[in-house]
Design a protein around this motif. Structure first.
Motif, PDB file in Angstrom:
ATOM      1  N   LEU A  17      -2.072   4.066   2.800  1.00  0.00           N
ATOM      2  CA  LEU A  17      -3.439   3.605   2.964  1.00  0.00           C
ATOM      3  C   LEU A  17      -3.566   2.666   4.144  1.00  0.00           C
ATOM      4  CD1 LEU A  17      -4.259   2.878  -0.772  1.00  0.00           C
ATOM      5  CD2 LEU A  17      -4.788   4.923   0.541  1.00  0.00           C
ATOM      6  N   CYS A  18      -2.436   2.272   4.713  1.00  0.00           N
ATOM      7  CA  CYS A  18      -2.474   1.269   5.762  1.00  0.00           C
ATOM      8  C   CYS A  18      -1.554   1.672   6.915  1.00  0.00           C
ATOM      9  CB  CYS A  18      -2.030  -0.070   5.194  1.00  0.00           C
ATOM     10  SG  CYS A  18      -2.183  -1.404   6.369  1.00  0.00           S
ATOM     11  N   PRO A  19      -2.043   2.553   7.790  1.00  0.00           N
ATOM     12  CA  PRO A  19      -1.226   2.916   8.955  1.00  0.00           C
ATOM     13  C   PRO A  19      -0.908   1.673   9.772  1.00  0.00           C
ATOM     14  CG  PRO A  19      -3.130   4.357   8.753  1.00  0.00           C
ATOM     15  CD  PRO A  19      -3.323   3.238   7.768  1.00  0.00           C
ATOM     16  N   SER A  20       0.242   1.685  10.414  1.00  0.00           N
ATOM     17  CA  SER A  20       0.646   0.499  11.169  1.00  0.00           C
ATOM     18  C   SER A  20      -0.394   0.157  12.228  1.00  0.00           C
ATOM     19  CB  SER A  20       2.004   0.733  11.824  1.00  0.00           C
ATOM     20  OG  SER A  20       1.913   1.771  12.756  1.00  0.00           O
ATOM     21  N   ILE A  26      -5.441  -4.065   2.624  1.00  0.00           N
ATOM     22  CA  ILE A  26      -5.481  -3.078   1.554  1.00  0.00           C
ATOM     23  C   ILE A  26      -4.070  -2.714   1.087  1.00  0.00           C
ATOM     24  CG2 ILE A  26      -5.427  -0.954   2.928  1.00  0.00           C
ATOM     25  CD1 ILE A  26      -7.718   0.046   1.092  1.00  0.00           C
ATOM     26  N   CYS A  27      -3.042  -3.131   1.857  1.00  0.00           N
ATOM     27  CA  CYS A  27      -1.669  -2.787   1.499  1.00  0.00           C
ATOM     28  C   CYS A  27      -1.097  -3.680   0.410  1.00  0.00           C
ATOM     29  CB  CYS A  27      -0.766  -2.843   2.729  1.00  0.00           C
ATOM     30  SG  CYS A  27      -1.196  -1.554   3.905  1.00  0.00           S
ATOM     31  N   THR A  28      -1.786  -4.713   0.021  1.00  0.00           N
ATOM     32  CA  THR A  28      -1.319  -5.513  -1.091  1.00  0.00           C
ATOM     33  C   THR A  28      -1.505  -4.730  -2.379  1.00  0.00           C
ATOM     34  OG1 THR A  28      -3.485  -6.488  -1.495  1.00  0.00           O
ATOM     35  CG2 THR A  28      -2.042  -7.629   0.070  1.00  0.00           C
ATOM     36  N   ALA A  86      -3.726   4.795 -12.526  1.00  0.00           N
ATOM     37  CA  ALA A  86      -2.808   4.432 -13.609  1.00  0.00           C
ATOM     38  C   ALA A  86      -1.396   4.255 -13.071  1.00  0.00           C
ATOM     39  CB  ALA A  86      -2.845   5.502 -14.701  1.00  0.00           C
ATOM     40  N   ASP A  87      -0.963   5.190 -12.229  1.00  0.00           N
ATOM     41  CA  ASP A  87       0.378   5.102 -11.648  1.00  0.00           C
ATOM     42  C   ASP A  87       0.523   3.836 -10.817  1.00  0.00           C
ATOM     43  OD1 ASP A  87       2.994   6.441 -11.101  1.00  0.00           O
ATOM     44  OD2 ASP A  87       2.253   6.281  -9.046  1.00  0.00           O
ATOM     45  N   GLN A  88      -0.486   3.524 -10.051  1.00  0.00           N
ATOM     46  CA  GLN A  88      -0.469   2.308  -9.231  1.00  0.00           C
ATOM     47  C   GLN A  88      -0.251   1.070 -10.089  1.00  0.00           C
ATOM     48  OE1 GLN A  88      -0.561   1.606  -6.031  1.00  0.00           O
ATOM     49  NE2 GLN A  88      -0.929  -0.579  -6.204  1.00  0.00           N
ATOM     50  N   MET A  89      -0.799   1.107 -11.333  1.00  0.00           N
ATOM     51  CA  MET A  89      -0.741  -0.050 -12.219  1.00  0.00           C
ATOM     52  C   MET A  89       0.424   0.017 -13.201  1.00  0.00           C
ATOM     53  SD  MET A  89      -4.819  -0.503 -12.863  1.00  0.00           S
ATOM     54  CE  MET A  89      -4.651  -2.197 -13.450  1.00  0.00           C
ATOM     55  N   GLY A  90       1.272   1.052 -13.085  1.00  0.00           N
ATOM     56  CA  GLY A  90       2.418   1.169 -13.981  1.00  0.00           C
ATOM     57  C   GLY A  90       2.031   1.655 -15.365  1.00  0.00           C
TER      58      GLY A  90
END
Ligand SMILES: [Mg+2]
Length: 118
Positions: A17-20, A26-28, A86-90
């Motif tokens: 979501l956060c290209p260099s 948003i990468c947090t 859901a996956d993002q939140m475990g």
């Protein structure tokens, strides 16, 4: 302490979501979770839009229409977005659905149960 998501456990904390070189807020974890949450809201909105167009078509109302496959595609997008959140939140979404469905069935004295994944 927060549980690591499956992606974090694999060392994949940046979901692309956060290209260099771009805004990395948003990468947090919170940023990615918020982004996924917005995706969920957007996709469920698309389900409502497709359903509205489908019903418009079945009633012969003027305007753009959608067929049942369009509705199904948007439903699939919504579930995929929810699973990604859901996956993002475990959270194991499949296990949560089974647990909640079975608890509600038991609460109301219904016989239908979903098989638990072991
Ligand atoms: Mg969609």
């Amino acid at each position: 302490m927060r549980q690591l998501s499956p992606l974090e456990r694999q060392g994949k904390t940046n979901l692309g979501l956060c290209p260099s070189g771009q805004d990395n807020r948003i990468c947090t974890f919170a940023g990615q979770t918020a982004f996924r949450g917005l995706e969920v809201a957007g996709e469920f909105g698309e389900v409502a839009e497709a359903l509205k167009k489908y019903l418009r078509g079945t009633r012969g109302i003027k305007g753009s229409t959608a067929d049942l496959q369009d509705v199904a595609n948007e439903m699939a997008d919504a579930i995929i977005a929810l699973d990604l959140l859901a996956d993002q939140m475990g959270i194991d979404l499949g296990a949560a659905v089974t647990r909640k469905f079975n608890a509600t069935s038991q609460k109301y004295g219904l016989e239908t149960r979903l098989p638990a994944d072991d």
